[in-house]
Design a protein around this motif. Sequence first.
Motif, PDB file in Angstrom:
ATOM      1  N   ILE A  26      23.871  53.834 178.341  1.00 34.91           N
ATOM      2  CA  ILE A  26      22.410  53.935 178.249  1.00 34.91           C
ATOM      3  C   ILE A  26      21.790  52.691 178.872  1.00 34.91           C
ATOM      4  O   ILE A  26      22.019  51.561 178.419  1.00 34.91           O
ATOM      5  N   SER A  27      21.014  52.881 179.922  1.00 33.95           N
ATOM      6  CA  SER A  27      20.485  51.752 180.694  1.00 33.95           C
ATOM      7  C   SER A  27      19.398  51.007 179.927  1.00 33.95           C
ATOM      8  O   SER A  27      18.645  51.595 179.149  1.00 33.95           O
ATOM      9  N   VAL A  28      19.340  49.700 180.174  1.00 37.88           N
ATOM     10  CA  VAL A  28      18.314  48.831 179.590  1.00 37.88           C
ATOM     11  C   VAL A  28      17.538  48.203 180.739  1.00 37.88           C
ATOM     12  O   VAL A  28      18.111  47.476 181.555  1.00 37.88           O
ATOM     13  N   LYS A  36       9.297  48.530 176.095  1.00 35.88           N
ATOM     14  CA  LYS A  36      10.239  49.366 176.844  1.00 35.88           C
ATOM     15  C   LYS A  36      11.682  48.959 176.541  1.00 35.88           C
ATOM     16  O   LYS A  36      12.565  49.816 176.420  1.00 35.88           O
ATOM     17  N   LYS A  37      11.908  47.663 176.411  1.00 40.07           N
ATOM     18  CA  LYS A  37      13.260  47.200 176.074  1.00 40.07           C
ATOM     19  C   LYS A  37      13.635  47.642 174.660  1.00 40.07           C
ATOM     20  O   LYS A  37      14.765  48.080 174.411  1.00 40.07           O
ATOM     21  N   SER A  40      14.637  51.210 174.617  1.00 43.10           N
ATOM     22  CA  SER A  40      15.982  51.455 175.155  1.00 43.10           C
ATOM     23  C   SER A  40      17.066  51.099 174.139  1.00 43.10           C
ATOM     24  O   SER A  40      18.162  51.659 174.171  1.00 43.10           O
ATOM     25  N   ARG A 171      22.408  60.132 173.536  1.00 47.80           N
ATOM     26  CA  ARG A 171      20.981  60.208 173.237  1.00 47.80           C
ATOM     27  C   ARG A 171      20.642  61.490 172.475  1.00 47.80           C
ATOM     28  O   ARG A 171      19.708  61.517 171.669  1.00 47.80           O
ATOM     29  N   ARG A 245      24.685  50.399 174.946  1.00 50.34           N
ATOM     30  CA  ARG A 245      23.608  49.951 175.832  1.00 50.34           C
ATOM     31  C   ARG A 245      24.176  49.132 176.996  1.00 50.34           C
ATOM     32  O   ARG A 245      25.084  48.326 176.813  1.00 50.34           O
TER      33      ARG A 245
END
Length: 442
Positions: A26-28, A36-37, A40, A171, A245
Motif C-alpha cells: 500500500i503506497s504512502v 493524506k499521509k 494512507s 484494503r 505500507r
Amino acid sequence: MSLYTPKEGWRKESKSVSLPEVFSSISVPQKAGFWKKLLSFSGPGLLIAVGYMDPGNWATDITGGSRFGYMLLSVILISNLFAVFLQHLSIKLGVVAERDLAQACRNHYRPSINFILWILCELAIAACDLAEVIGSALALNMLFGIPVTWGVLITTIDVLIILFFQYKGFRYIEGVVSALIFTILLCFGFEIIRSKPEIFPLLKGLIPDVKIIRDPGALYTAIGILGATVMPHNLYLHSSIVQTRNYPRNFEGKKMAITYATIDSTLALSLAFFINASILIVSAATFHTSGHTDMADIEEAHKMLSPLLGSGLAGTLFAVALLASGQNSTLTGTLAGQIVMEGFVNIRLKPWIRRLITRLIAIIPAMVVAILYGEKKMGDLLILSQVILSMQLGFAVVPLVIFTNDPKKMGKFSNGFLLKIAAWMIALIIIALNIFLLCEVF
C-alpha cells in the motif's frame, strides 16, 4: 535491504518478510500533507481495535454494568490506555526491526522456547476464535431463531468469506472491518439514546473508585474486563500489518511510519473504548437502575433489553452488533494465525487450510457443549475462552517489552527511560491481575 535495521542485537537474521503477499503493498505519498499521509496509514488500527470489542468482552461489560452501575467505566478506560501503549510498542517493533513479534521471538529465543510460545499463542488464537463462534451462533439464534448447534456449524462459512476478501487485497479487508465497526457503533448509539443514562454518574464512573478494590466482586469483574480487553494476538498482528505500507525503509521513513501508525492505532482504539463503554453504560442504565443486578448472560440481556427500553428494535440491534463483532473477530483471527505460524515455525499453509484448522479447533468444543448441555452453558464456555486468553497475555507482553527496550535491537528507536518504566509497570500489572483472576477462577 533496509537502510536502517539494527542487526547486532538479534541471534538470527530474518530471512523472510511478514505476510509477504501484502508486504509493502500500500503506497504512502511522500510529498503529501498530514491528512493524506494519515489516510494512507489508516486501516491497521481498525483491524487491531476489533480484538478489543470481540464477543468475549460483552459478558464482562454486561456483568460490570448490571452489578455495579457506572463504577467500572474507569477500568475500561485504564485497560484502553494500556492497549494504546502496548500497540505503540508493537508498531515500533514491526517498523524498526522489520519483524513481527513472532519472527522476533524466533530470531531471539532458542527453538524449545519458541515452540512453547508458539503453542501458547495458537491456544490463544483458538480461544479467540471460540469466542467468535459462540458470539456469532448466539447472534444468529437471537435474530433468526436458529438453534445454537446449527449456528456453530454455519460459522464455517466464514472460511469462504475470509478467502474471498484476502484474494481481493488488504484494503478490502480493512474496508470490511471498518464497515462492521461502524455498524456496531450505530447500533450502540441507538441503545444509549434509548437507555437515557444519567450523565453525572456516568462521568463519575470514569474516575477510579477505591470501592473497586474493597469490593471482591467488583475487583473480580474489573480484572475480567482487563483480561478480556488486552488481546495477546493483537500484538503479533499489529507488528506485522503495519509493514503493509510502502514507506522508505530508512531512519526518517521509519520515524514517520511510527508516528502515523500510532495516530491511526490510537484513534481506532478510541472507537473500541466507546463501544466497550457503551455496552457497560447500556447495561448500567437499563439493568442496574431497574434492579436487574444479576445480569451475566448475553442471551438474557438480549431478552430483557426490548421490554425495559420499550423498543423491539433494541434487542434486534443488540444482536446485529454481536454478529458484526463476531464476524470482525474472524477476519483478524485468520491473519493473526497466519502470522504466528509463519513467524514462529516458518510453516506456510494455504489460507483456507490454516483457516479450516483453526475453525475446527473452535467448533469442536462449542458443538460438544451445545449438544450435551444446551445453550445455557455456552456463556460458561465464553468465559473459559477469556481465561485462556488471559493466560497467554504475559507471554506476548514480556518479549515485546524486552525487545523494544533493547538499544541493540531497536537502535535510536529503543524505549527511553520513562517508557521503559511504564512498559514494565504495565506488564507487571497485567501479569499480576491475570494471575489473581486465574486463581479466583480455578
